[in-house]
Design an enzyme around this catalytic site. Structure first.
Site, PDB file in Angstrom:
ATOM      1  N   ASP A 160       4.451   1.063  12.082  1.00  0.00           N
ATOM      2  CA  ASP A 160       3.262   0.390  11.556  1.00  0.00           C
ATOM      3  C   ASP A 160       3.115  -1.047  12.057  1.00  0.00           C
ATOM      4  OD1 ASP A 160       2.493   2.646  10.248  1.00  0.00           O
ATOM      5  OD2 ASP A 160       3.020   1.964   8.240  1.00  0.00           O
ATOM      6  N   ARG A 196      -8.482  -0.267   4.876  1.00  0.00           N
ATOM      7  CA  ARG A 196      -7.580   0.716   4.271  1.00  0.00           C
ATOM      8  C   ARG A 196      -6.236   0.088   3.931  1.00  0.00           C
ATOM      9  NH1 ARG A 196      -6.208   5.086   7.769  1.00  0.00           N
ATOM     10  NH2 ARG A 196      -4.814   5.329   6.013  1.00  0.00           N
ATOM     11  N   ARG A 239      -0.433  15.239  12.660  1.00  0.00           N
ATOM     12  CA  ARG A 239       0.406  14.857  11.516  1.00  0.00           C
ATOM     13  C   ARG A 239       0.594  16.066  10.605  1.00  0.00           C
ATOM     14  NH1 ARG A 239      -1.372   8.954   9.387  1.00  0.00           N
ATOM     15  NH2 ARG A 239       0.658   8.978   8.397  1.00  0.00           N
ATOM     16  N   PRO A 240       1.507  16.941  10.973  1.00  0.00           N
ATOM     17  CA  PRO A 240       1.700  18.145  10.171  1.00  0.00           C
ATOM     18  C   PRO A 240       2.332  17.838   8.809  1.00  0.00           C
ATOM     19  CG  PRO A 240       3.327  18.037  11.940  1.00  0.00           C
ATOM     20  CD  PRO A 240       2.438  16.847  12.103  1.00  0.00           C
ATOM     21  N   ASP A 281       4.448  20.292   7.527  1.00  0.00           N
ATOM     22  CA  ASP A 281       5.397  21.411   7.440  1.00  0.00           C
ATOM     23  C   ASP A 281       6.672  21.064   6.664  1.00  0.00           C
ATOM     24  OD1 ASP A 281       5.742  19.699   9.709  1.00  0.00           O
ATOM     25  OD2 ASP A 281       7.272  21.062  10.465  1.00  0.00           O
ATOM     26  N   LEU A 282       7.166  19.828   6.813  1.00  0.00           N
ATOM     27  CA  LEU A 282       8.414  19.471   6.130  1.00  0.00           C
ATOM     28  C   LEU A 282       8.206  19.412   4.615  1.00  0.00           C
ATOM     29  CD1 LEU A 282       9.655  16.676   8.563  1.00  0.00           C
ATOM     30  CD2 LEU A 282      10.475  19.033   8.417  1.00  0.00           C
ATOM     31  N   ARG A 298      -4.639  10.967   3.772  1.00  0.00           N
ATOM     32  CA  ARG A 298      -3.414  11.720   3.974  1.00  0.00           C
ATOM     33  C   ARG A 298      -2.572  11.769   2.701  1.00  0.00           C
ATOM     34  NH1 ARG A 298      -0.098  14.188   7.635  1.00  0.00           N
ATOM     35  NH2 ARG A 298       2.081  13.958   7.087  1.00  0.00           N
ATOM     36  N   CYS A 315      -5.204   8.359   9.176  1.00  0.00           N
ATOM     37  CA  CYS A 315      -5.446   7.678  10.443  1.00  0.00           C
ATOM     38  C   CYS A 315      -5.350   8.658  11.596  1.00  0.00           C
ATOM     39  CB  CYS A 315      -4.397   6.606  10.650  1.00  0.00           C
ATOM     40  SG  CYS A 315      -4.960   4.963  10.252  1.00  0.00           S
ATOM     41  N   LYS A 357       0.836  -1.212   0.000  1.00  0.00           N
ATOM     42  CA  LYS A 357       0.000   0.000   0.000  1.00  0.00           C
ATOM     43  C   LYS A 357       0.865   1.255   0.000  1.00  0.00           C
ATOM     44  CE  LYS A 357      -1.757   1.721   4.092  1.00  0.00           C
ATOM     45  NZ  LYS A 357      -1.540   3.167   4.265  1.00  0.00           N
ATOM     46  N   ASN A 358       1.884   1.273   0.857  1.00  0.00           N
ATOM     47  CA  ASN A 358       2.661   2.502   1.012  1.00  0.00           C
ATOM     48  C   ASN A 358       3.624   2.756  -0.146  1.00  0.00           C
ATOM     49  OD1 ASN A 358       1.278   3.017   3.307  1.00  0.00           O
ATOM     50  ND2 ASN A 358       2.978   2.636   4.721  1.00  0.00           N
TER      51      ASN A 358
END
Ligand code: UD1
Length: 417
Positions: free
Chosen positions: A304, A396, A121-122, A124-125, A92, A116, A22-23
């Site tokens: 995970d 998911r 979970r910013p 910003d990076l 996300r 999730c 998935k990832n």
């Protein structure tokens, strides 16, 4: 709404074939936006997260089609760089589209991403990196608006974020000039994304473990790519064998991507043999405790897999300590496991788990994807009936979760409401 109903106490036995990751699928699907020609992704798992990403690509004007486990995407017809609210806000990985859209159109707009519920979970990076590439990023309207073709530069990530690495790699493919990414994430899924992009005519190369060089200004062309096996799906079924004292053979996984987990499972008393792409695991009657397990970016122990291993520790002989270093609120399964008789204290980023001889069935709720899977694993071990509510969260990340477990002897069924 879906629920899983599990009758515990059966040792699992049989074979499970690992599916595509998935990832890896999510960023690669986003990356197809960089390529104005047809792309074929094989070994693609049909998960709700993947279907949602396909939905997003369609709203951008791409043509998509499933052909068995292959997904065909033609982004030549994509016209817009604006992601609508709704779908994009709920997953996300919609944020992964910013990089490729900027690379292709020099503009991108998206709502703040969902995903999730495992803590703040910013992004910003991601945005800092895009700004470093000369992109104007405006966050004032509650949406993320990006404008300007990215320019190659050197970007040092303060933290090796998986998503930021992937996003910036893709922005860099469409940039003017070369980009060097310093301190990128080292997860295998990043290498799979790089292999896909290289196959499409871009040029990305790791220089040691702490830099990636990306040549800008290349045009993407038609390609086919087979996704790497899902190490988290494989890991979850390994823990299913471990927690039930079962004997499973996982087919098609890559043991080199599972080293940290395999070390932990051996410490817990599992016997593991690897033969080619098969992993043969035999679980102990009762697992041994894990003295101290710390989640870290790859090649460290994966966050995970933390919830699944947490479930395993609840029935260990002694006391285990788990430390979650990647996400700030990822122990919500702990409170649910207590309802099944687990004895654990949750203190900020650490969980202390005193193993009990047996768990008992209870009604519990899947609060997030991996935590939900962990509750089902605990249910496989527990005495009596466990009902996992809100099990659609598990869809998911796992295809046919209940059916796969049933195929190796679990008494588990799914009810959809
Ligand atoms: C990806 C995986 C997810 C996995 C995680 C860590 C996908 C689709 N998801 O998520 O399954 O759990 O890697 O291995 O591949 N962070 C910031 N600012 C940012 C980005 C991240 O502070 O801009 C923080 C996060 O809040 C988190 C940590 O960095 O605490 C790790 O996040 P990251 O590596 O980015 O994970 P994801 O890409 O979201």
């Amino acid at each position: 709404m879906a629920k899983l109903i599990i009758e515990g106490g059966r040792a699992l036995k049989g074979q499970i074939t690992v599916r595509g990751a998935k990832n890896a699928a999510l960023p690669i699907l986003a990356g197809t936006m960089l390529i104005p020609e047809p792309v074929r992704i094989t070994n693609c798992p049909r998960l709700t997260d993947v279907e949602n990403m396909v939905g997003l690509l369609k709203t951008l004007g791409c043509r998509t089609k499933w052909d068995g486990d292959a997904l065909l995407i033609d982004a030549s017809s994509a016209r817009t760089a604006e992601l609508p609210e709704g779908l994009a806000g709920s997953i996300r990985s919609s944020v992964f589209l910013l990089g490729p859209l900027l690379g292709r159109f020099g503009a991108a707009e998206a709502p703040y991403p969902g995903g999730c519920d495992i803590g703040n979970r910013p992004v910003d990076l991601h945005l800092k990196g895009l700004r470093a590439m000369g992109v104007r990023v405006d966050e004032t309207s509650g949406r993320i608006r990006c404008l300007g073709r990215p320019k190659g530069t050197e970007i040092a990530l303060e933290y090796p974020s998986v998503g930021a690495t992937e996003n910036l790699l893709m922005a860099a493919c469409g940039a003017e000039g070369d980009t060097i990414l310093v301190n990128p994430a080292r997860e295998p899924e990043i290498d799979d994304l790089m292999a896909f992009l290289n196959g499409a005519g871009f040029e990305l190369k790791r220089e040691g473990s702490s830099r990636i060089r990306i040549r800008g200004g290349r045009r993407g062309r038609a390609t086919a790519h087979s996704l790497l096996p899902d190490r988290i799906e494989a890991g979850t079924y390994l823990v299913a064998a471990a927690i039930t004292g079962g004997h499973l053979v996982l087919r098609g996984g890559r043991k080199e991507h599972l080293s940290a987990l395999l070390t932990a499972l051996k410490e817990a008393g599992c016997r593991i043999r690897a033969e080619g792409t098969d992993l043969d695991i035999e679980g102990p009657e009762r697992p041994r405790e894990l003295r101290r397990l710390v989640t870290l970016p790859y090649p460290g122990f994966p966050t995970d897999m933390q919830s699944q291993v947490f479930a395993l520790c609840t029935v260990a002989r002694g006391t285990s300590v788990l430390e979650e270093n990647v996400f700030e609120d990822r122990f919500r399964h702990g409170a649910e496991l207590r309802r099944m008789g687990a004895d654990c204290d949750l203190r900020g980023r650490a969980a202390v788990i005193r193993g009990v001889r047996s768990l008992h069935g209870a009604q519990v709720t899947a609060r997030d994807l991996r935590g939900g899977a962990a509750l089902a694993l605990a249910g496989l071990r527990a005495e009596g009936i466990t009902v996992v509510e809100e099990a659609e969260r598990i869809d998911r990340g796992y295809m046919d979760f209940a059916a796969t477990l049933r195929s190796v002897g679990a008494a588990i069924r799914r009810e959809d409401e």
